[in-house]
Write an enzyme that holds these catalytic residues in place. Sequence first.
Site, PDB file in Angstrom:
ATOM      1  N   LYS A  91       0.832  -1.209   0.000  1.00  0.00           N
ATOM      2  CA  LYS A  91       0.000   0.000   0.000  1.00  0.00           C
ATOM      3  C   LYS A  91       0.870   1.265   0.000  1.00  0.00           C
ATOM      4  O   LYS A  91       2.078   1.196   0.234  1.00  0.00           O
ATOM      5  CB  LYS A  91      -0.960  -0.040   1.187  1.00  0.00           C
ATOM      6  CG  LYS A  91      -1.878  -1.276   1.190  1.00  0.00           C
ATOM      7  CD  LYS A  91      -2.931  -1.214   0.112  1.00  0.00           C
ATOM      8  CE  LYS A  91      -3.588  -2.506  -0.293  1.00  0.00           C
ATOM      9  NZ  LYS A  91      -4.138  -3.416   0.667  1.00  0.00           N
TER      10      LYS A  91
HETATM   11  C1  LIG Z   1      -5.259  -4.423   0.985  1.00  0.00           C
HETATM   12  C2  LIG Z   1      -6.711  -4.338   0.956  1.00  0.00           C
HETATM   13  C3  LIG Z   1      -7.533  -4.789   2.012  1.00  0.00           C
HETATM   14  C4  LIG Z   1      -7.035  -5.581   3.168  1.00  0.00           C
HETATM   15  O1  LIG Z   1      -5.956  -5.088   3.815  1.00  0.00           O
HETATM   16  P1  LIG Z   1      -4.912  -6.065   4.548  1.00  0.00           P
HETATM   17  O2  LIG Z   1      -4.078  -5.094   5.318  1.00  0.00           O
HETATM   18  O3  LIG Z   1      -4.165  -6.815   3.505  1.00  0.00           O
HETATM   19  O4  LIG Z   1      -5.693  -6.960   5.451  1.00  0.00           O
HETATM   20  C5  LIG Z   1      -8.895  -4.583   1.929  1.00  0.00           C
HETATM   21  N1  LIG Z   1      -9.450  -3.985   0.866  1.00  0.00           N
HETATM   22  C6  LIG Z   1      -8.709  -3.557  -0.166  1.00  0.00           C
HETATM   23  C7  LIG Z   1      -9.391  -2.873  -1.305  1.00  0.00           C
HETATM   24  C8  LIG Z   1      -7.332  -3.730  -0.173  1.00  0.00           C
HETATM   25  O5  LIG Z   1      -6.622  -3.325  -1.229  1.00  0.00           O
END
Ligand SMILES: *Cc1c(COP(=O)(O)O)cnc(C)c1O
Length: 376
Positions: free
Chosen positions: A188
Amino acid sequence: MSEPFLPFTRPSIDEETIAEVANVLRSGWITSGPKVLAFEKALSEYCGGRPVRVFNSGTATLEVALRLAKVGAGDTVITTPLTWVATANVILEVGATPVFVDIDPATRNIDLDQLEAAITPQTKAVIPVDLAGLPVDRDRLYAVAGKHNLRVIEDAAQSFGASWKGQRIGTSFGEQRDFVSFSFHANKNLTTSEGGALVLPADIDSGLCERLRLQGVRRFPDGGMDVDVLGGKFNLTDIAATIGLGQMKHLEAFTARRRELARQYFDCIDPALGLELPVADFSNSNWHMFQVMLPEGVDRGKFVAEMKQQYIGVGVHYPALHLFSLYRALGFKAGDFPRAEDIGRRTLTLPLFPAMLDGDIDRVCTALRASLSETA
Ligand SMILES: *Cc1c(COP(=O)(O)O)cnc(C)c1O
């Protein structure tokens, strides 16, 4: 070929942060502690002073948001079928039923023209997703949610650092009744390696949020404790929070660099290749991903292999999730959401991360041309 492999993404962690993580490791306190509190404070400031609690993943963050919104058995939650599967899995996790609304092919986000028709008396909440960091139209979203008194849980996992008409994602677009969920997974725009954060509505008890995060435990000043609600084990460590604090200093520069690289893609991708490009938004989007749609008839598997041969990593985010076995078993089938299915078959994520060099964009564009001529 002498050039190193270019991954589709890679985190940028500075030496100061690495040194600060080492200090935490030496300190004797490595789980949730003062760094978590400092990270929550920094995030709250970023989100206009709203209450923020951090978690060990964005998935845990979404699940706790659903629990705080009292979503459970018998309720339905509306979301998009074109997202990371976590968005829908958490709806099942709390015992509710996901209802999908197909996407708008231009933004690739939930189609707001179809949202209202999907609302029923069972609808308890809506989870919009800012795919690739392009925000869902907050004006139109909250007009519908407000009219139907629907709770909004923004899945802003991909849109930390983005904004809507000059207002940051994370601040309130829903009269302080909206939740905003962030993920700090390694891929992210801001990372803690794994982690997440929940921005709370004004009418939600932050103490309950903390208990849902850690076994439901309530501690008393005399050293005693009680458990009055079933909580999970979702707390973030000080090690992770320290990475997040170090990342916050670079957020603006990260976003600016991503925007600049995205612009370069628009300049260098030859329209004659027939790739469909994303919305050219340089004010709202944080450019979490740069996604192109392959022309009809190109074998994506072969294309990905061709790109790899040229030392370029690409990703697929995401196949339409209602076609996964778990969701097919619930009754979803091919043809239910044709636009999401089409995008899910053709989408390809090109390399984009702050440490990329300008020359890397040219490498990707050259490889795109060569790979398309091999597979078209
Ligand atoms: C990454 C992501 C999540 C979940 O996050 P994690 O930290 O991997 O549990 C949920 N929704 C979207 C759209 C994502 O890109």
